[in-house]
Design a protein around this motif. Structure first.
Motif, PDB file in Angstrom:
ATOM      1  N   LEU A   1      48.518 109.691  14.844  1.00  8.88           N
ATOM      2  CA  LEU A   1      48.274 108.654  15.840  1.00  8.88           C
ATOM      3  C   LEU A   1      49.574 107.913  16.179  1.00  8.88           C
TER       4      LEU A   1
ATOM      5  N   TYR B   1      39.029 107.302  13.100  1.00  5.99           N
ATOM      6  CA  TYR B   1      39.569 107.509  11.753  1.00  5.99           C
ATOM      7  C   TYR B   1      38.647 106.917  10.678  1.00  5.99           C
TER       8      TYR B   1
ATOM      9  N   MET C   1      45.882 111.841   9.758  1.00  3.91           N
ATOM     10  CA  MET C   1      45.489 111.330  11.072  1.00  3.91           C
ATOM     11  C   MET C   1      46.243 110.055  11.474  1.00  3.91           C
ATOM     12  N   PRO C   2      46.428 109.065  10.593  1.00  3.66           N
ATOM     13  CA  PRO C   2      47.208 107.877  10.996  1.00  3.66           C
ATOM     14  C   PRO C   2      48.626 108.218  11.442  1.00  3.66           C
TER      15      PRO C   2
ATOM     16  N   MET D   1      47.231 100.175  10.533  1.00  2.00           N
ATOM     17  CA  MET D   1      47.426 101.146  11.605  1.00  2.00           C
ATOM     18  C   MET D   1      47.691 100.450  12.931  1.00  2.00           C
TER      19      MET D   1
ATOM     20  N   VAL E   1      42.274 114.354   7.948  1.00  2.00           N
ATOM     21  CA  VAL E   1      41.930 112.928   7.864  1.00  2.00           C
ATOM     22  C   VAL E   1      43.054 112.160   7.188  1.00  2.00           C
TER      23      VAL E   1
ATOM     24  N   SER F   1      37.045 108.979   7.695  1.00  2.00           N
ATOM     25  CA  SER F   1      37.475 108.672   6.324  1.00  2.00           C
ATOM     26  C   SER F   1      36.355 108.095   5.478  1.00  2.00           C
TER      27      SER F   1
ATOM     28  N   PHE G   1      46.345 115.360  17.678  1.00  2.00           N
ATOM     29  CA  PHE G   1      45.182 115.556  16.804  1.00  2.00           C
ATOM     30  C   PHE G   1      44.761 117.022  16.739  1.00  2.00           C
TER      31      PHE G   1
ATOM     32  N   CYS H   1      40.967 105.065  18.488  1.00  2.00           N
ATOM     33  CA  CYS H   1      41.484 106.043  17.517  1.00  2.00           C
ATOM     34  C   CYS H   1      41.231 105.587  16.080  1.00  2.00           C
ATOM     35  N   VAL H   2      41.415 104.293  15.823  1.00  2.00           N
ATOM     36  CA  VAL H   2      41.168 103.764  14.483  1.00  2.00           C
ATOM     37  C   VAL H   2      39.689 103.863  14.134  1.00  2.00           C
TER      38      VAL H   2
END
Length: 599
Positions: free
Chosen positions: A60, A105, A56-57, A509, A53, A109, A15, A101-102
């Motif tokens: 991760l 996000y 980011m997925p 995700m 952003v 987002s 990240f 983490c999700v």
């Protein structure tokens, strides 16, 4: 849980490095849009955050893959069989880590990204405004309309105060005004008959407000010839859209009337005439003709000040306040909209209001400026156009107005709807109004002053956001707007698909994260040098591969969503979530089925 603790730093490194690279990338590349200097730095920073952003997925997934591959390799103390407690413990830790983490996000987002996106749009719009002001200023200067050029360049300076170009042009314009005053012949004798040039020369460097002030001073001294001269000068200096133009014409009209009547009548005004005038104004209030009453008592108040006795008639003051309040219940003053374009938060808004009887209204707004007045929300609408259609789709009427003022209005039944004041009047003089232009059809008399839109007032902000695109709406706003979209002329399926895609994204995700866990488990089992060398070479490509995988999965997911909407248009959300739950359960079972060594 041990594997999760060892994987978390790897994800954080992904990240942090991803954020740094995104910011560096946006600061070294071109912005892609034309911006003036005050907006470039903020635009680049917000672009970097938005890019982070977006990626980011993928970061991760890459972090999970690398982190768990390392963690599993360190903890491989012996063979592990299918459905073992070690696998359940590992999945539990990975699931908690992925949820954290999700959640981060989703916050970025759905909370930060929409706000930053709106600021990006505002930066480009303010840049366009700056260039428009400068273009018009340059054209006006070339046509020797120096006063208009000065007004336009001042508008540009309100956006960018340190602009060398604007300040230089302003200095040139002021020099030209001074030169035109010094040399009456000007630089282009062939254009001496041009109204704007003659006005600029006659002004002697005076602005609109300076000329009005001199007109007021002359009026107080009963020097109506000078008052008329300066008032006419002010009206010529003012642009057509400047509210001061109407004020100046009002002063000029009063002075002309006094010039033709004579000053003796003014000095000899008796109490009987004053009483009759007050009675006329009071009768207007009784008839709810507040606009006429306002100008009557405003004129009486001005006459009091001219006398200079210091006496105040309490009736005049009281009735003026009453009539002003009545006027503001149906009209708004022209000067309220001065420079309002600089504060617009949305532009080019279009929607349709469909009524139960089959009729409809089409509304187009070029600019929206939100504000508050008397502790209630309101907005100024620039470039408003409204077309009203009958149930058989025939046009009843179409109107346009430069500015409208919108308030929340509580209609019959307690429903709060938008109420639009579409007529603007002068604050200082009667006879000057901005009224709706009837493009087609015949508009009822009442609607020539006030328009009421048959829609909830709270929906207006949703419509403003929806005009920027479904992706610009927050998740909460999408929930509210989906079932209303068709009633306002938008595609329900489009916004519904966006809503389901937003809801599905965290599940996607999680599913891909579990698959990354499986790959990390498999790669950790190989201990020979060939695998390690190959693994080290491929690690830098993991973020790119993860980005490709996430993009592919999202694309396939949206295709499935479209199919689900077609199959179950009334409730596709439930079907989609059921399908994703099945996929998540299947990938989890697949992970439990893994084994190592000879187990």
């Amino acid at each position: 849980m041990t594997e999760a603790k060892r994987t978390l730093p790897i994800i954080l490194i992904h990240f942090v490095l991803g954020l740094i690279l995104c910011l560096v990338y946006t600061f070294i590349r071109k912005t892609g849009v034309e911006l003036i200097d005050p907006f470039i730095g903020g635009y680049r920073f917000r672009s970097g955050i938005l890019l982070f952003v977006q990626y980011m997925p993928a970061l991760l997934i890459s972090g999970l893959l690398v982190g768990y591959a390392l963690a599993f390799g360190k903890n491989s103390s012996g063979p592990v069989g299918r459905w073992s407690p070690e696998l359940f413990s590992c999945l539990k830790g990975a699931f908690i880590l992925c949820l954290l983490c999700v959640s981060l996000y989703v916050v970025l987002s759905e909370g930060i990204a929409p706000f930053f996106t709106t600021r990006q749009v505002e930066a480009t719009e303010r840049t366009e405004d700056y260039h428009d002001y400068m273009r018009v200023a340059a054209e006006s200067f070339k046509a020797e309309s120096f006063v208009e050029a000065e007004i336009e360049v001042n508008g540009a300076l309100q956006i960018w105060k340190e602009s060398k170009e604007a300040n230089a042009l302003l200095e040139t314009i002021r020099y030209a005004i001074a030169a035109s005053d010094k040399d009456g012949s000007g630089k282009k004798p062939v254009k001496d008959t041009d109204d704007s040039l003659m006005t600029a020369r006659a002004s002697g460097g005076l602005t609109v407000l300076d000329s009005l002030e001199k007109a007021y001073e002359a009026e107080k001294k009963l020097d109506y010839y000078s008052a008329h001269y300066y008032a006419v000068l002010a009206s010529r200096l003012a642009r057509d859209t400047d509210p001061n133009k109407a004020v100046a014409l009002g002063v000029a009209a009063r002075a002309w009337n006094r010039m033709t009547t004579g000053t003796n009548l003014v000095r000899a005004e008796d109490d009987a005439r004053l009483y009759g005038t007050k009675q006329e104004g009071y009768d207007a209030i009784q008839r709810f003709d507040y606009l006429k009453a306002y100008y009557i008592f405003l004129e009486l108040q001005k006459n009091e000040k001219k006398l200079g006795t210091g006496k105040i008639d309490p009736d005049i003051k009281r009735f003026l306040d009453v009539s002003r309040k009545g006027v503001l219940d149906s009209f708004f003053f022209m000067d309220e909209t001065v420079n309002m374009r600089l504060f617009e938060s949305a532009r080019n808004v279009f929607f349709v209001i469909r009524h139960p009887d089959g009729s409809s209204d089409s509304v187009l707004i070029q600019g929206v400026t939100y504000t508050r007045s008397a502790s209630r929300d309101m907005a100024y609408l620039r470039g408003l156009e409204v077309a009203r259609f009958a149930p058989d789709n025939t046009l009843r009427y179409q109107i346009s107005v430069p500015y409208a003022k919108m308030f929340p209005f509580t209609a019959v039944g307690g429903k709060v709807v938008p109420e639009l004041f579409v007529r603007a009047v002068s604050r200082e003089a009667s006879g000057f109004e901005i009224v709706p232009t009837v493009v087609s059809g015949t508009i009822p008399a009442q609607e020539q002053r006030i328009l009421v839109l048959d829609m909830p007032f709270a929906d207006f902000n949703l419509l403003v956001q929806a005009n920027r695109g479904a992706e610009s709406l927050s998740l909460f706003s999408l929930f509210r707007f989906v079932e209303k979209a068709a009633g306002y002329g938008f595609s329900r399926d489009l916004f519904l698909a966006e809503l389901i895609a937003r809801l599905s994204d965290p599940f996607l995700m999680l599913i891909v994260s579990i698959y990354a866990l499986i790959l990390g488990w498999k790669y950790s089992l190989a201990q020979n040098a060939f695998f390690k060398a190959w693994w080290i070479l491929v690690v830098p490509l993991f973020p790119v591969l993860s980005l490709f995988v996430i993009g592919t999965v999202r694309y396939l997911s949206r295709l499935c969503i479209v199919v689900f909407i077609g199959l179950v248009p009334q409730n596709p959300v439930l079907l989609t979530l059921l399908f994703l739950s099945c996929c998540f359960a299947a990938i989890s079972v697949f992970f439990f089925a893994q084994r190592s060594g000879t187990a």
